[in-house]
Structures are given as C-alpha cells and as structure tokens.
Scaffold this active site. Structure first.
Site, PDB file in Angstrom:
ATOM      1  N   THR A   1       5.174 -12.657  14.580  1.00  0.00           N
ATOM      2  CA  THR A   1       6.169 -12.169  15.532  1.00  0.00           C
ATOM      3  C   THR A   1       6.154 -12.993  16.818  1.00  0.00           C
ATOM      4  OG1 THR A   1       6.575 -10.304  17.033  1.00  0.00           O
ATOM      5  CG2 THR A   1       4.370 -10.491  16.180  1.00  0.00           C
ATOM      6  N   ASP A   2       7.281 -12.981  17.533  1.00  0.00           N
ATOM      7  CA  ASP A   2       7.319 -13.645  18.841  1.00  0.00           C
ATOM      8  C   ASP A   2       6.483 -12.899  19.880  1.00  0.00           C
ATOM      9  OD1 ASP A   2       8.960 -11.418  19.187  1.00  0.00           O
ATOM     10  OD2 ASP A   2      10.685 -12.524  19.957  1.00  0.00           O
ATOM     11  N   GLU A   3       6.102 -11.641  19.552  1.00  0.00           N
ATOM     12  CA  GLU A   3       5.387 -10.844  20.552  1.00  0.00           C
ATOM     13  C   GLU A   3       4.001 -11.409  20.875  1.00  0.00           C
ATOM     14  OE1 GLU A   3       5.907  -6.585  20.095  1.00  0.00           O
ATOM     15  OE2 GLU A   3       7.746  -6.904  18.948  1.00  0.00           O
TER      16      GLU A   3
ATOM     17  N   TYR B   1       6.640   5.087 -11.117  1.00  0.00           N
ATOM     18  CA  TYR B   1       5.562   4.320 -11.744  1.00  0.00           C
ATOM     19  C   TYR B   1       4.485   5.178 -12.400  1.00  0.00           C
ATOM     20  CZ  TYR B   1       7.642   0.315  -9.498  1.00  0.00           C
ATOM     21  OH  TYR B   1       8.523  -0.671  -9.114  1.00  0.00           O
TER      22      TYR B   1
ATOM     23  N   TYR C   1      13.530   3.952  26.964  1.00  0.00           N
ATOM     24  CA  TYR C   1      12.293   3.772  27.726  1.00  0.00           C
ATOM     25  C   TYR C   1      12.605   3.118  29.083  1.00  0.00           C
ATOM     26  CZ  TYR C   1       9.962   4.340  23.140  1.00  0.00           C
ATOM     27  OH  TYR C   1       9.527   4.791  21.921  1.00  0.00           O
TER      28      TYR C   1
ATOM     29  N   TYR D   1      -0.525  -4.059  19.016  1.00  0.00           N
ATOM     30  CA  TYR D   1       0.195  -4.659  17.879  1.00  0.00           C
ATOM     31  C   TYR D   1       0.200  -6.182  17.987  1.00  0.00           C
ATOM     32  CZ  TYR D   1       4.243  -6.536  15.329  1.00  0.00           C
ATOM     33  OH  TYR D   1       5.064  -7.307  14.537  1.00  0.00           O
TER      34      TYR D   1
ATOM     35  N   ASN E   1      14.094  -8.062  14.405  1.00  0.00           N
ATOM     36  CA  ASN E   1      15.055  -8.029  13.295  1.00  0.00           C
ATOM     37  C   ASN E   1      15.845  -6.727  13.334  1.00  0.00           C
ATOM     38  OD1 ASN E   1      13.729  -9.789  10.431  1.00  0.00           O
ATOM     39  ND2 ASN E   1      13.327 -10.219  12.571  1.00  0.00           N
TER      40      ASN E   1
ATOM     41  N   THR F   1      -5.582  -3.279   9.377  1.00  0.00           N
ATOM     42  CA  THR F   1      -4.595  -3.868   8.460  1.00  0.00           C
ATOM     43  C   THR F   1      -4.248  -5.302   8.848  1.00  0.00           C
ATOM     44  OG1 THR F   1      -3.643  -1.747   7.880  1.00  0.00           O
ATOM     45  CG2 THR F   1      -2.211  -3.675   7.625  1.00  0.00           C
TER      46      THR F   1
ATOM     47  N   LYS G   1       0.827  -1.215   0.000  1.00  0.00           N
ATOM     48  CA  LYS G   1       0.000   0.000   0.000  1.00  0.00           C
ATOM     49  C   LYS G   1       0.858   1.260   0.000  1.00  0.00           C
ATOM     50  CE  LYS G   1      -3.531   2.210   2.899  1.00  0.00           C
ATOM     51  NZ  LYS G   1      -4.224   2.137   4.205  1.00  0.00           N
TER      52      LYS G   1
ATOM     53  N   LYS H   1      -1.592  -9.101  15.660  1.00  0.00           N
ATOM     54  CA  LYS H   1      -0.839 -10.163  14.971  1.00  0.00           C
ATOM     55  C   LYS H   1      -1.342 -11.537  15.436  1.00  0.00           C
ATOM     56  CE  LYS H   1       2.222  -9.936  12.471  1.00  0.00           C
ATOM     57  NZ  LYS H   1       2.282  -9.823  10.984  1.00  0.00           N
TER      58      LYS H   1
HETATM   59  P1  NAD Z   1       7.433  -2.533   8.082  1.00  0.00           P
HETATM   60  O1  NAD Z   1       6.527  -1.666   8.897  1.00  0.00           O
HETATM   61  O2  NAD Z   1       8.817  -2.075   7.811  1.00  0.00           O
HETATM   62  O3  NAD Z   1       6.757  -2.781   6.650  1.00  0.00           O
HETATM   63  C1  NAD Z   1       5.400  -3.076   6.502  1.00  0.00           C
HETATM   64  C2  NAD Z   1       5.044  -2.939   5.024  1.00  0.00           C
HETATM   65  O4  NAD Z   1       3.646  -3.264   4.864  1.00  0.00           O
HETATM   66  C3  NAD Z   1       5.218  -1.518   4.473  1.00  0.00           C
HETATM   67  O5  NAD Z   1       5.859  -1.570   3.215  1.00  0.00           O
HETATM   68  C4  NAD Z   1       3.788  -1.007   4.333  1.00  0.00           C
HETATM   69  O6  NAD Z   1       3.634  -0.055   3.280  1.00  0.00           O
HETATM   70  C5  NAD Z   1       3.032  -2.289   4.057  1.00  0.00           C
HETATM   71  N1  NAD Z   1       1.617  -2.182   4.436  1.00  0.00           N
HETATM   72  C6  NAD Z   1       1.118  -1.712   5.608  1.00  0.00           C
HETATM   73  N2  NAD Z   1      -0.232  -1.740   5.568  1.00  0.00           N
HETATM   74  C7  NAD Z   1      -0.595  -2.256   4.360  1.00  0.00           C
HETATM   75  C8  NAD Z   1      -1.835  -2.538   3.738  1.00  0.00           C
HETATM   76  N3  NAD Z   1      -2.994  -2.270   4.354  1.00  0.00           N
HETATM   77  N4  NAD Z   1      -1.822  -3.095   2.499  1.00  0.00           N
HETATM   78  C9  NAD Z   1      -0.662  -3.344   1.846  1.00  0.00           C
HETATM   79  N5  NAD Z   1       0.545  -3.065   2.388  1.00  0.00           N
HETATM   80  C10 NAD Z   1       0.584  -2.537   3.635  1.00  0.00           C
HETATM   81  O7  NAD Z   1       7.381  -3.948   8.774  1.00  0.00           O
HETATM   82  P2  NAD Z   1       8.550  -5.029   8.951  1.00  0.00           P
HETATM   83  O8  NAD Z   1       9.323  -4.691  10.146  1.00  0.00           O
HETATM   84  O9  NAD Z   1       9.219  -5.225   7.662  1.00  0.00           O
HETATM   85  O10 NAD Z   1       7.656  -6.305   9.301  1.00  0.00           O
HETATM   86  C11 NAD Z   1       7.144  -7.140   8.262  1.00  0.00           C
HETATM   87  C12 NAD Z   1       6.324  -8.251   8.882  1.00  0.00           C
HETATM   88  O11 NAD Z   1       7.158  -9.021   9.742  1.00  0.00           O
HETATM   89  C13 NAD Z   1       5.158  -7.761   9.725  1.00  0.00           C
HETATM   90  O12 NAD Z   1       4.081  -8.640   9.505  1.00  0.00           O
HETATM   91  C14 NAD Z   1       5.666  -7.879  11.152  1.00  0.00           C
HETATM   92  O13 NAD Z   1       4.602  -8.101  12.048  1.00  0.00           O
HETATM   93  C15 NAD Z   1       6.582  -9.080  11.042  1.00  0.00           C
HETATM   94  N6  NAD Z   1       7.713  -9.104  11.996  1.00  0.00           N
HETATM   95  C16 NAD Z   1       8.535  -8.025  12.123  1.00  0.00           C
HETATM   96  C17 NAD Z   1       9.630  -8.102  12.994  1.00  0.00           C
HETATM   97  C18 NAD Z   1      10.596  -6.954  13.141  1.00  0.00           C
HETATM   98  O14 NAD Z   1      11.485  -7.018  13.993  1.00  0.00           O
HETATM   99  N7  NAD Z   1      10.519  -5.917  12.336  1.00  0.00           N
HETATM  100  C19 NAD Z   1       9.855  -9.271  13.734  1.00  0.00           C
HETATM  101  C20 NAD Z   1       8.974 -10.360  13.568  1.00  0.00           C
HETATM  102  C21 NAD Z   1       7.920 -10.267  12.685  1.00  0.00           C
HETATM  103  P1  TYD Z   2      11.352  -1.515  18.881  1.00  0.00           P
HETATM  104  O1  TYD Z   2      12.486  -1.344  17.928  1.00  0.00           O
HETATM  105  O2  TYD Z   2      10.216  -0.536  18.813  1.00  0.00           O
HETATM  106  O3  TYD Z   2      10.831  -3.009  18.740  1.00  0.00           O
HETATM  107  P2  TYD Z   2       9.758  -3.845  19.672  1.00  0.00           P
HETATM  108  O4  TYD Z   2       8.979  -2.882  20.459  1.00  0.00           O
HETATM  109  O5  TYD Z   2       8.930  -4.532  18.634  1.00  0.00           O
HETATM  110  O6  TYD Z   2      10.592  -4.791  20.489  1.00  0.00           O
HETATM  111  O7  TYD Z   2      11.931  -1.447  20.353  1.00  0.00           O
HETATM  112  C1  TYD Z   2      12.946  -2.326  20.808  1.00  0.00           C
HETATM  113  C2  TYD Z   2      13.136  -2.081  22.283  1.00  0.00           C
HETATM  114  O8  TYD Z   2      13.698  -0.775  22.464  1.00  0.00           O
HETATM  115  C3  TYD Z   2      11.839  -2.097  23.071  1.00  0.00           C
HETATM  116  O9  TYD Z   2      12.088  -2.705  24.344  1.00  0.00           O
HETATM  117  C4  TYD Z   2      11.489  -0.639  23.249  1.00  0.00           C
HETATM  118  C5  TYD Z   2      12.845   0.041  23.292  1.00  0.00           C
HETATM  119  N1  TYD Z   2      12.892   1.405  22.724  1.00  0.00           N
HETATM  120  C6  TYD Z   2      13.449   2.461  23.460  1.00  0.00           C
HETATM  121  O10 TYD Z   2      13.916   2.272  24.600  1.00  0.00           O
HETATM  122  N2  TYD Z   2      13.491   3.704  22.895  1.00  0.00           N
HETATM  123  C7  TYD Z   2      12.993   3.965  21.650  1.00  0.00           C
HETATM  124  O11 TYD Z   2      13.020   5.132  21.194  1.00  0.00           O
HETATM  125  C8  TYD Z   2      12.433   2.861  20.901  1.00  0.00           C
HETATM  126  C9  TYD Z   2      11.868   3.097  19.526  1.00  0.00           C
HETATM  127  C10 TYD Z   2      12.400   1.609  21.472  1.00  0.00           C
END
Ligand code: NAD
Ligand code: TYD
Length: 382
Positions: free
Chosen positions: A140-142, A379, A245, A188, A218, A107, A41, A192
């Site tokens: 996610t593990d969350e 595009y 935090y 969140y 990640n 979403t 999106k 999920k």
């Molecule tokens: P991100 O927020 O970087 O990217 C999300 C993408 O989804 C974006 O490109 C956004 O434009 C798109 N998107 C959002 N809403 C949409 C919609 N309604 N329709 C189409 N596209 C849409 O997220 P990420 O960190 O790359 O995470 C990707 C997936 O992996 C997620 O499902 C997240 O829950 C999961 N995940 C993330 C982590 C992490 O550490 N980042 C860890 C475990 C699992």
């Molecule tokens: P984040 O990258 O938001 O991932 P998640 O909440 O999915 O684990 O945060 C990683 C950890 O860092 C989380 O314990 C919250 C903390 N955090 C801060 O202390 N300060 C910040 O500004 C952010 C964004 C996160």
C-alpha cells in the site's frame, strides 16, 4: 527488451477478499492454461460469494488456510507445485489496526514471513531453483506516511493520464515515489511496511525473485462495507448516518479496483525482479467531496431529490493519527510497462454505486453474517 514470464501454478493469497477476488477472476478467465490456487483463511473480510462466477472453472482451486501456518503453507506449495505467488492476504482496515495491532503484526508480518520461507524452501529443493519463479507482494501507499495538504483548494495535477480530466486537482505538490522513505504511522501501515522489508530482504539475502508494488486506495465492487465507499452507499440506502471523521478534509487517491488488477497482471508477467512500482490513478479527492459525489449518485439512482441524503452527513471524532494526504506518482509504471488507468473517475464511481445497488443481496448477506456460511455450503456439505 521486456521478458514475459509464463508460469503454470499460481498461488494467489487473500483471493476471497476485495482486490484478491478481482485478481483471481482476471487470471482464471484470462489464463485458462494456468492453475490458479486461491489460498484464503476466510476471516471476516473473506467472502467466497465474491467468486461465484468462476468457482466451478477447471483451472481454479480454493484452499482454506492461514498464511501464518508455516507447515500448512509448506504442504500447499509442494502439493500444487507453485511457480508464482501473488500475495494479497492481509488484515487491511486501519480502524481495526488501531483497536487490535497484534492481529495485524501476526497476519501481515508473520504471515508474509511464513509464506516467503515456505516458498523459498520449496523452490530451493527444485533443480531449476528460482528460474522462472516470482514472488509478488501487494502493498500500500500508506507505508510512505502522509503528505502535506499544501493546497487546500487544490491545484491542477502536474500529470495527465487517460483517467485525469483537464481540471484534475492535486492537493499538494509532493507525491509518493518508489524512492520515498518509508514512514508508516498506523499499526496497519507499520505492519505492511515490515512485510515489504521482509520481502526485499528475501531477495537481497537469498536471491528470491521478488517484486513489491504500492497502490493507492481502491474502490469498486466486492469491497467489504467497513471501508468508506461501500459503507456510505449502504448507509445511504438505509437512511443511516454517514460518519465523517474529523472535518472530512483528508485526501485519498482513488483507483478503480479492476485497474489495479490489470496492473498486477502486467507487473507479475513483465515487472523487473527486485523492483518496486507505485500504482495510482492521479485521482485525489477530499473525503467530504467524494462523500458528496456518492450521495449525489446514490440519490439519483434511487430516484431521490438531489441533495436528499446530505442530511445524513455526521461529523464524528477523528481517527487517531489520521494521515492527511496520500498521493501516488505512478509514472514509472506508466512509462516502463505502459500501464494506464482505463476509467475516468466519474465512470468508475457510477459503475461502483450501481453495482452495490444492483447487488443488495451480496451486501445484505454480509450485514446479516449469512456470507460466513458460504464455505460450508460450497466446500464441506456437498
Ligand atoms: P481485504 O481485507 O478485502 O481482503 C483480505 C483477504 O485476506 C480476505 O479474503 C481475508 O480472508 C484474507 N486473509 C486475512 N488474513 C489471512 C490469513 N492469516 N491467511 C490467509 N488469508 C487471510 O483486503 P483488500 O482490500 O482486498 O487488500 C488486499 C491487499 O491489498 C492487502 O495486502 C492490502 O494491504 C493491499 N492494498 C489494499 C488497498 C485497498 O485500497 N483496499 C490499497 C493498496 C493495497
Ligand atoms: P478507508 O476506506 O478506511 O481507507 P484508508 O483508511 O485505508 O484510507 O478510509 C478512507 C478515508 O475515509 C480515510 O481518510 C478515513 C475516512 N473515513 C471516514 O471519514 N468515515 C468512515 O466511516 C470511514 C470508514 C473512513
């Protein structure tokens, strides 16, 4: 004996985001005989500049669409004759979910449901039905909730992987297993968890060939700078405060994003239908410790004296409902499919910090909002 599924038209949702862009890049480069359709999106988190290096490849197509839009997803799955889905599109930032839970339900829950339904209808209409098809949902593990910090100073991790050094620490004796009961706390993780349940329900009710994986935090290139690591690297570069935090003693289990993408590739092709795999690198860090590693690495690479940017650490009000500890047990994936992380954390964080410092234009385009014009440029206006 593991079977290796080969498909032709793979729909990757959320491919313009952080993890999605790594998955798209891996698939486009590794499988020239696949057609990779990246459906996104382009919310604030989607950035097509993440895919500049592959955007002109003949086996790659970008489609701008919202996963919640059932009719549009129906049209796309038919038009591209989708055989496999890797579903990453989601709202992904916990802090945003606390401020605006409805967008997350829309979403993550309704979007996943619309995608399941559209794909199901299309596959039901084919003579072969679900034969050779895959719906792979990235979670996610969350969803498992939070673990106790039973060992504040850390104990040696009970596992060894290629990624863990001899003195690798864990901050508790419990880990999330595939069988751990869901217990999400944030909007969140609740959204999920709900989407995971819908995916499993489509298998259990209709026999859809689904797989779910749950991964730890990640890190790596192309992560949106609202998340801890890119935000802090960018703030250090600009001499801005680093908002920690609470006391900074929450623990996260960090995995290099390319290792997650490799796991996704493996599981998509060889994972067992209806199964769940946990993905993580046995790499637990207290926030304050990882922050110090980031500061040290950025200062060294910028030529600052050691400890120079520690003065930027600013303890702020804790996140509401802040989960204390996440720790994934990924031994099932390691033993059944032979996956293991490729990088030691020290290498991964060095690579990551260097990438952000070497790609300041990418970061600046986000902080100025310029990146949002990239879709029109690429595009629409050509
Ligand atoms: P991100 O927020 O970087 O990217 C999300 C993408 O989804 C974006 O490109 C956004 O434009 C798109 N998107 C959002 N809403 C949409 C919609 N309604 N329709 C189409 N596209 C849409 O997220 P990420 O960190 O790359 O995470 C990707 C997936 O992996 C997620 O499902 C997240 O829950 C999961 N995940 C993330 C982590 C992490 O550490 N980042 C860890 C475990 C699992
Ligand atoms: P984040 O990258 O938001 O991932 P998640 O909440 O999915 O684990 O945060 C990683 C950890 O860092 C989380 O314990 C919250 C903390 N955090 C801060 O202390 N300060 C910040 O500004 C952010 C964004 C996160």
């Amino acid at each position: 004996m593991l079977t290796y599924i080969r498909m032709r038209n793979i729909l990757i949702t959320g491919g313009a985001g952080f993890i999605g862009s790594h998955v798209v890049r891996l698939f486009v480069n590794k499988y020239p005989d696949y057609h990779i359709i990246n459906l996104d999106k382009l919310t604030y988190a989607g950035n097509l500049a993440n895919l500049k290096d592959i955007e002109n490849k003949p086996n790659y197509t970008f489609v701008k669409a919202d996963i919640v839009d059932l009719d549009e997803i129906r049209r796309i799955t038919r038009e591209y004759q989708i055989d496999g889905i890797i579903h990453l599109a989601a709202e992904s930032h916990v802090d945003r979910s606390i401020k605006d839970p409805f967008t997350f339900a829309r979403t993550n829950v309704m979007g996943t449901l619309a995608l399941l339904q559209a794909v199901k209808e299309y596959w039901d209409s084919l003579p072969e039905k679900y034969e050779g098809k895959r719906f792979y949902h990235i979670s996610t593990d969350e969803v498992y909730g939070a673990l106790e910090l039973t060992h504040p100073e850390g104990v040696p991790a009970p596992f060894t992987t290629k990624a863990s050094s001899e003195d690798e620490m864990a901050y508790g004796t419990e880990f999330f297993l595939e069988t751990t009961k869901y217990n999400p706390h944030s909007p969140y993780s609740a959204s999920k968890a709900s989407s995971d349940h819908f995916v499993r329900a489509y298998h259990d009710t209709y026999g859809m060939p689904t797989i779910v994986t749950n991964c730890s935090n990640n890190y790596g290139p192309y992560q949106f700078p609202e998340k801890l690591i890119p935000l802090f690297i960018n703030n250090i570069r600009h001499g801005k405060p680093l908002p920690v935090y609470g006391k900074g003693d929450n623990v996260r289990d960090w995995l290099f994003v390319e290792d997650h993408a490799r796991a996704i590739d493996l599981i998509f092709h060889k994972g067992k239908i209806a199964d769940t795999y946990n993905i993580g690198g046995f790499n637990e860090w207290k926030n304050i410790d990882i922050i110090k590693v980031i500061i040290k690495t950025v200062d060294r690479l910028l030529g600052n004296p050691e400890g120079y940017s520690e003065k930027l650490i600013t303890f702020v009000t804790d996140r509401l409902g802040h989960d204390m500890r996440y720790a994934i047990d990924s031994r099932k994936l390691q033993s059944e499919l032979g996956w293991e992380p490729s990088l030691q954390f020290e290498e991964g964080i060095e690579k990551t910090v260097r990438w952000y410092l070497d790609n300041q234009e990418w970061m600046d385009n986000i902080t100025t909002g310029e990146y949002e014009k990239y879709y029109d440029y690429m595009y629409k206006n050509r």
